[in-house]
Design a protein around this motif. Structure first.
Motif, PDB file in Angstrom:
ATOM      1  N   LYS A  12       0.890  -1.068   0.039  1.00  0.00           N
ATOM      2  CA  LYS A  12      -0.002   0.285  -0.046  1.00  0.00           C
ATOM      3  C   LYS A  12       0.830   1.259  -0.119  1.00  0.00           C
ATOM      4  CE  LYS A  12      -4.081  -1.968   2.431  1.00  0.00           C
ATOM      5  NZ  LYS A  12      -5.077  -1.894   3.319  1.00  0.00           N
ATOM      6  N   TYR A  52     -12.583  -2.001  -3.999  1.00  0.00           N
ATOM      7  CA  TYR A  52     -12.933  -2.353  -2.721  1.00  0.00           C
ATOM      8  C   TYR A  52     -14.415  -2.370  -2.572  1.00  0.00           C
ATOM      9  CZ  TYR A  52      -8.341  -2.152  -0.025  1.00  0.00           C
ATOM     10  OH  TYR A  52      -7.140  -2.317   0.359  1.00  0.00           O
ATOM     11  N   PHE A  60     -15.732   3.198   6.483  1.00  0.00           N
ATOM     12  CA  PHE A  60     -14.422   3.754   6.309  1.00  0.00           C
ATOM     13  C   PHE A  60     -14.258   3.580   4.873  1.00  0.00           C
ATOM     14  CE2 PHE A  60     -14.589  -0.894   7.721  1.00  0.00           C
ATOM     15  CZ  PHE A  60     -13.942  -1.403   6.402  1.00  0.00           C
ATOM     16  N   ASN A 115      -2.086   0.200   6.927  1.00  0.00           N
ATOM     17  CA  ASN A 115      -1.465  -1.185   7.361  1.00  0.00           C
ATOM     18  C   ASN A 115      -0.613  -2.080   6.348  1.00  0.00           C
ATOM     19  OD1 ASN A 115      -3.366  -1.922   5.575  1.00  0.00           O
ATOM     20  ND2 ASN A 115      -4.670  -3.107   7.045  1.00  0.00           N
TER      21      ASN A 115
HETATM   22  P1  CMP Z   1      -7.484  -4.577   3.488  1.00  0.00           P
HETATM   23  O1  CMP Z   1      -7.016  -5.913   3.924  1.00  0.00           O
HETATM   24  O2  CMP Z   1      -6.758  -3.687   2.480  1.00  0.00           O
HETATM   25  O3  CMP Z   1      -9.202  -4.638   3.304  1.00  0.00           O
HETATM   26  C1  CMP Z   1      -9.934  -3.444   3.630  1.00  0.00           C
HETATM   27  C2  CMP Z   1      -9.110  -2.417   4.427  1.00  0.00           C
HETATM   28  O4  CMP Z   1      -9.807  -1.295   5.135  1.00  0.00           O
HETATM   29  C3  CMP Z   1      -8.293  -2.902   5.432  1.00  0.00           C
HETATM   30  O5  CMP Z   1      -7.159  -3.591   4.804  1.00  0.00           O
HETATM   31  C4  CMP Z   1      -7.950  -1.662   6.363  1.00  0.00           C
HETATM   32  O6  CMP Z   1      -6.839  -1.107   5.887  1.00  0.00           O
HETATM   33  C5  CMP Z   1      -9.148  -0.629   5.977  1.00  0.00           C
HETATM   34  N1  CMP Z   1      -9.918  -0.461   7.351  1.00  0.00           N
HETATM   35  C6  CMP Z   1     -10.087   0.719   7.807  1.00  0.00           C
HETATM   36  N2  CMP Z   1     -10.958   0.770   8.921  1.00  0.00           N
HETATM   37  C7  CMP Z   1     -11.332  -0.591   8.904  1.00  0.00           C
HETATM   38  C8  CMP Z   1     -12.084  -1.217   9.845  1.00  0.00           C
HETATM   39  N3  CMP Z   1     -12.865  -0.666  10.982  1.00  0.00           N
HETATM   40  N4  CMP Z   1     -12.437  -2.669   9.835  1.00  0.00           N
HETATM   41  C9  CMP Z   1     -11.462  -3.257   8.848  1.00  0.00           C
HETATM   42  N5  CMP Z   1     -10.896  -2.633   8.011  1.00  0.00           N
HETATM   43  C10 CMP Z   1     -10.576  -1.176   7.960  1.00  0.00           C
END
Ligand code: CMP
Length: 136
Positions: A12, A52, A60, A115
Protein backbone atom coordinates in the motif's frame (compact mmCIF):
# COMPACT_ATOMS: atom_id res chain seq x y z
CA UNK A 1 -1.07 -32.81 -0.07
CA UNK A 2 -0.18 -29.75 -2.07
CA UNK A 3 -2.78 -27.11 -2.84
CA UNK A 4 -0.98 -24.56 -4.98
CA UNK A 5 -2.93 -21.31 -5.15
CA UNK A 6 -2.45 -17.76 -6.38
CA UNK A 7 -3.44 -14.70 -4.40
CA UNK A 8 -3.24 -10.96 -4.90
CA UNK A 9 -1.02 -8.85 -2.70
CA UNK A 10 -0.79 -5.07 -2.62
CA UNK A 11 1.99 -3.07 -1.01
CA UNK A 12 0.00 0.00 0.00
CA UNK A 13 0.99 3.68 -0.42
CA UNK A 14 2.37 4.05 3.14
CA UNK A 15 4.90 1.25 2.58
CA UNK A 16 5.85 2.23 -0.98
CA UNK A 17 6.40 5.80 0.21
CA UNK A 18 8.75 4.57 2.97
CA UNK A 19 10.72 2.50 0.41
CA UNK A 20 9.73 -0.78 2.04
CA UNK A 21 8.74 -2.57 -1.18
CA UNK A 22 11.96 -4.59 -1.57
CA UNK A 23 11.98 -5.57 2.11
CA UNK A 24 8.35 -6.70 1.93
CA UNK A 25 8.95 -8.61 -1.32
CA UNK A 26 11.85 -10.41 0.39
CA UNK A 27 9.51 -11.38 3.24
CA UNK A 28 7.23 -13.06 0.70
CA UNK A 29 10.15 -14.83 -0.99
CA UNK A 30 11.56 -15.98 2.37
CA UNK A 31 8.14 -17.44 3.18
CA UNK A 32 8.11 -19.57 0.03
CA UNK A 33 5.93 -17.33 -2.10
CA UNK A 34 6.83 -17.00 -5.77
CA UNK A 35 6.09 -13.56 -7.17
CA UNK A 36 4.65 -14.50 -10.57
CA UNK A 37 3.86 -10.97 -11.71
CA UNK A 38 4.28 -7.53 -10.22
CA UNK A 39 3.80 -3.94 -11.23
CA UNK A 40 3.89 -0.52 -9.65
CA UNK A 41 0.79 1.51 -10.44
CA UNK A 42 -1.16 4.52 -9.22
CA UNK A 43 -4.90 3.99 -9.43
CA UNK A 44 -7.72 6.55 -9.54
CA UNK A 45 -10.27 6.91 -6.77
CA UNK A 46 -12.96 5.35 -8.96
CA UNK A 47 -10.73 2.34 -9.63
CA UNK A 48 -10.14 2.00 -5.86
CA UNK A 49 -13.92 2.17 -5.33
CA UNK A 50 -14.35 -0.70 -7.78
CA UNK A 51 -11.57 -2.72 -6.18
CA UNK A 52 -12.97 -2.31 -2.66
CA UNK A 53 -16.63 -2.65 -3.75
CA UNK A 54 -17.27 -5.33 -1.10
CA UNK A 55 -16.69 -2.65 1.55
CA UNK A 56 -19.00 -0.04 0.00
CA UNK A 57 -21.45 -0.04 2.90
CA UNK A 58 -18.73 0.34 5.53
CA UNK A 59 -18.21 3.69 7.25
CA UNK A 60 -14.51 3.65 6.31
CA UNK A 61 -15.13 3.04 2.56
CA UNK A 62 -14.54 6.59 1.36
CA UNK A 63 -11.33 7.07 3.34
CA UNK A 64 -10.12 3.65 2.25
CA UNK A 65 -10.59 4.48 -1.43
CA UNK A 66 -9.02 7.94 -1.03
CA UNK A 67 -6.07 6.29 0.64
CA UNK A 68 -5.45 3.46 -1.85
CA UNK A 69 -5.49 6.01 -4.69
CA UNK A 70 -3.27 8.52 -2.84
CA UNK A 71 0.08 7.25 -4.14
CA UNK A 72 1.87 4.44 -5.97
CA UNK A 73 1.19 0.86 -4.94
CA UNK A 74 2.89 -2.41 -5.88
CA UNK A 75 0.51 -5.18 -6.94
CA UNK A 76 1.70 -8.78 -7.13
CA UNK A 77 0.42 -12.24 -7.93
CA UNK A 78 1.81 -14.55 -5.23
CA UNK A 79 1.90 -18.32 -5.58
CA UNK A 80 2.56 -21.10 -3.08
CA UNK A 81 0.85 -23.96 -1.30
CA UNK A 82 -2.30 -22.56 0.41
CA UNK A 83 -1.34 -19.06 -0.75
CA UNK A 84 -4.54 -17.31 0.39
CA UNK A 85 -4.38 -18.49 4.02
CA UNK A 86 -0.60 -18.36 4.25
CA UNK A 87 -0.53 -14.78 2.99
CA UNK A 88 -3.14 -13.74 5.53
CA UNK A 89 -1.11 -15.40 8.29
CA UNK A 90 2.03 -13.61 7.15
CA UNK A 91 0.21 -10.25 7.00
CA UNK A 92 -1.33 -10.55 10.48
CA UNK A 93 -4.41 -8.81 11.86
CA UNK A 94 -5.87 -5.85 9.92
CA UNK A 95 -5.11 -3.54 12.84
CA UNK A 96 -1.29 -3.44 13.29
CA UNK A 97 -1.72 -2.92 17.06
CA UNK A 98 -3.45 -6.32 17.19
CA UNK A 99 -1.12 -8.11 14.76
CA UNK A 100 1.19 -10.82 16.09
CA UNK A 101 4.96 -10.39 16.38
CA UNK A 102 6.73 -11.24 13.16
CA UNK A 103 3.79 -10.41 10.88
CA UNK A 104 4.10 -7.80 8.14
CA UNK A 105 1.49 -5.49 9.60
CA UNK A 106 3.11 -5.66 13.03
CA UNK A 107 6.52 -4.90 11.51
CA UNK A 108 5.53 -2.24 9.00
CA UNK A 109 1.95 -1.06 9.63
CA UNK A 110 1.25 2.41 11.02
CA UNK A 111 -2.53 2.26 11.60
CA UNK A 112 -5.61 0.29 10.56
CA UNK A 113 -5.74 2.36 7.35
CA UNK A 114 -2.01 2.52 6.73
CA UNK A 115 -1.49 -1.16 7.35
CA UNK A 116 1.11 -1.57 4.58
CA UNK A 117 -0.29 -4.63 2.80
CA UNK A 118 -3.51 -6.02 1.38
CA UNK A 119 -4.14 -9.69 0.62
CA UNK A 120 -7.15 -11.46 -0.87
CA UNK A 121 -9.43 -12.94 1.80
CA UNK A 122 -10.64 -15.99 -0.17
CA UNK A 123 -9.74 -17.97 -3.27
CA UNK A 124 -12.79 -16.57 -5.04
CA UNK A 125 -11.79 -12.98 -4.29
CA UNK A 126 -8.16 -13.76 -5.20
CA UNK A 127 -9.30 -14.69 -8.72
CA UNK A 128 -11.38 -11.50 -9.00
CA UNK A 129 -8.59 -9.29 -7.62
CA UNK A 130 -5.93 -10.86 -9.87
CA UNK A 131 -8.21 -10.24 -12.86
CA UNK A 132 -8.78 -6.67 -11.73
CA UNK A 133 -5.08 -5.80 -11.98
CA UNK A 134 -3.70 -8.32 -14.46
CA UNK A 135 -6.50 -9.00 -16.93
CA UNK A 136 -4.49 -8.06 -20.06
P1 CMP B 1 -7.47 -4.46 3.63
O1 CMP B 1 -7.03 -5.85 3.92
O2 CMP B 1 -6.83 -3.77 2.48
O3 CMP B 1 -9.06 -4.47 3.39
C1 CMP B 1 -9.87 -3.34 3.65
C2 CMP B 1 -9.16 -2.28 4.39
O4 CMP B 1 -9.99 -1.36 5.07
C3 CMP B 1 -8.33 -2.89 5.51
O5 CMP B 1 -7.23 -3.58 4.93
C4 CMP B 1 -7.97 -1.66 6.33
O6 CMP B 1 -6.79 -1.02 5.91
C5 CMP B 1 -9.16 -0.72 6.06
N1 CMP B 1 -9.95 -0.42 7.26
C6 CMP B 1 -10.11 0.80 7.78
N2 CMP B 1 -10.90 0.76 8.87
C7 CMP B 1 -11.23 -0.54 9.06
C8 CMP B 1 -12.02 -1.24 10.02
N3 CMP B 1 -12.63 -0.60 11.02
N4 CMP B 1 -12.14 -2.58 9.89
C9 CMP B 1 -11.54 -3.24 8.87
N5 CMP B 1 -10.78 -2.62 7.90
C10 CMP B 1 -10.63 -1.29 8.01
Amino acid sequence: MNNIQQTLSIIKPDAVERNLSEEIKNEFKNNNFDILKEKKVKISKSEAEKFYQVHQTKPFYNDLCEYLSSGPIVVMILERNEAVTENRKLMGATDPTKAEEGTLRKKFGISIDKNSVHGSDSLENAKKEIDFFFKD
